[in-house]
Design an enzyme around this catalytic site. Sequence first.
Site, short mmCIF file in Angstrom:
data_model
loop_
_atom_site.label_atom_id
_atom_site.label_comp_id
_atom_site.label_asym_id
_atom_site.label_seq_id
_atom_site.Cartn_x
_atom_site.Cartn_y
_atom_site.Cartn_z
N HIS A 19 14.22 12.41 -11.90
CA HIS A 19 15.27 11.57 -11.32
C HIS A 19 15.64 10.43 -12.29
O HIS A 19 16.82 10.19 -12.53
CB HIS A 19 14.80 10.93 -10.00
CG HIS A 19 14.62 11.88 -8.85
ND1 HIS A 19 13.43 12.02 -8.18
CD2 HIS A 19 15.47 12.74 -8.25
CE1 HIS A 19 13.57 12.90 -7.20
NE2 HIS A 19 14.79 13.37 -7.23
N LYS A 43 14.76 15.38 8.08
CA LYS A 43 13.77 15.71 7.05
C LYS A 43 12.54 14.83 7.22
O LYS A 43 12.68 13.60 7.33
CB LYS A 43 14.36 15.44 5.66
CG LYS A 43 15.04 16.64 5.03
CD LYS A 43 15.32 16.29 3.57
CE LYS A 43 16.04 17.42 2.86
NZ LYS A 43 16.38 17.05 1.48
N ARG A 92 18.61 22.08 -11.74
CA ARG A 92 17.40 22.52 -12.44
C ARG A 92 17.51 24.00 -12.74
O ARG A 92 18.37 24.43 -13.47
CB ARG A 92 16.15 22.17 -11.62
CG ARG A 92 15.83 20.70 -11.65
CD ARG A 92 14.95 20.27 -10.52
NE ARG A 92 15.64 20.41 -9.25
CZ ARG A 92 15.26 19.87 -8.11
NH1 ARG A 92 14.16 19.15 -8.07
NH2 ARG A 92 15.94 20.04 -7.01
P1 ADP Z 1 17.62 16.49 -2.17
O1 ADP Z 1 16.58 16.52 -1.12
O2 ADP Z 1 19.01 16.14 -1.71
O3 ADP Z 1 17.60 17.69 -3.09
P2 ADP Z 1 16.20 15.13 -4.20
O4 ADP Z 1 15.64 13.77 -4.21
O5 ADP Z 1 15.25 16.24 -4.18
O6 ADP Z 1 17.24 15.24 -3.02
O7 ADP Z 1 17.15 15.31 -5.45
C1 ADP Z 1 18.33 14.60 -5.61
C2 ADP Z 1 19.08 15.21 -6.76
O8 ADP Z 1 18.33 15.08 -7.93
C3 ADP Z 1 19.36 16.72 -6.57
O9 ADP Z 1 20.65 17.03 -7.08
C4 ADP Z 1 18.31 17.37 -7.44
O10 ADP Z 1 18.75 18.60 -7.94
C5 ADP Z 1 18.17 16.34 -8.54
N1 ADP Z 1 16.84 16.43 -9.18
C6 ADP Z 1 15.65 16.35 -8.59
N2 ADP Z 1 14.65 16.52 -9.49
C7 ADP Z 1 15.27 16.72 -10.69
C8 ADP Z 1 14.81 16.98 -12.01
N3 ADP Z 1 13.52 17.14 -12.30
N4 ADP Z 1 15.73 17.11 -12.99
C9 ADP Z 1 17.06 17.02 -12.70
N5 ADP Z 1 17.55 16.81 -11.48
C10 ADP Z 1 16.68 16.65 -10.48
#
Ligand code: ADP
Length: 162
Positions: A19, A43, A92
């Site tokens: 992130h 969630k 990803r």
């Molecule tokens: P959600 O539950 O909406 O997927 P997340 O917190 O898991 O929320 O992720 C928010 C965004 O960040 C999503 O678009 C996800 O694909 C992206 N994201 C999460 N982890 C990574 C990572 N390791 N690299 C790139 N993008 C990421």
Amino acid sequence: MAERIALYPGSFDPPTLGHFDLIYRAKRIFDKVIVAVAVNEAKTALFTVEERIKMLKEELNNYPGIEVTSFGGLTVEFAKKCGAQALIRGLRAISDFEYELSLAINNQKLEPSIDTVCLMPSDPYLLLRSRQVKEIVKFGGRVSHYVPPKIEKKLREKFPNI
Ligand code: ADP
């Protein structure tokens, strides 16, 4: 030219190095990046919204042009309220594609003036997911290559028996 603002919405439960990598890279493209923890009653999260905001803020350390907040309701409505022209999302593996595509199309239908900008993860974070980080810590593994030290500590506090 108007200030270019991007909203980066997500669960951030917890925020990972994946992130943060995306946040800093988005900041190279946009004048302002607003990182927003989505309040989603459906969630079940490990960390409260307040804890997630605190973790993001501590790590981002008042970085110029990066703000942290939370929001409920429609993402595009919040984006409009923030004056954002774009949403940042991460792509990803191929598995993310269908989900992100449907989100982007739905958001486009709701608010055509806001675009979704997907960034690819940097190589070390290609397969990094918050859910897996939680699983690893739950079973006693180390995650220092996936989250900053302060966040790893907070994760351990959530699983005191390990
Ligand atoms: P959600 O539950 O909406 O997927 P997340 O917190 O898991 O929320 O992720 C928010 C965004 O960040 C999503 O678009 C996800 O694909 C992206 N994201 C999460 N982890 C990574 C990572 N390791 N690299 C790139 N993008 C990421």
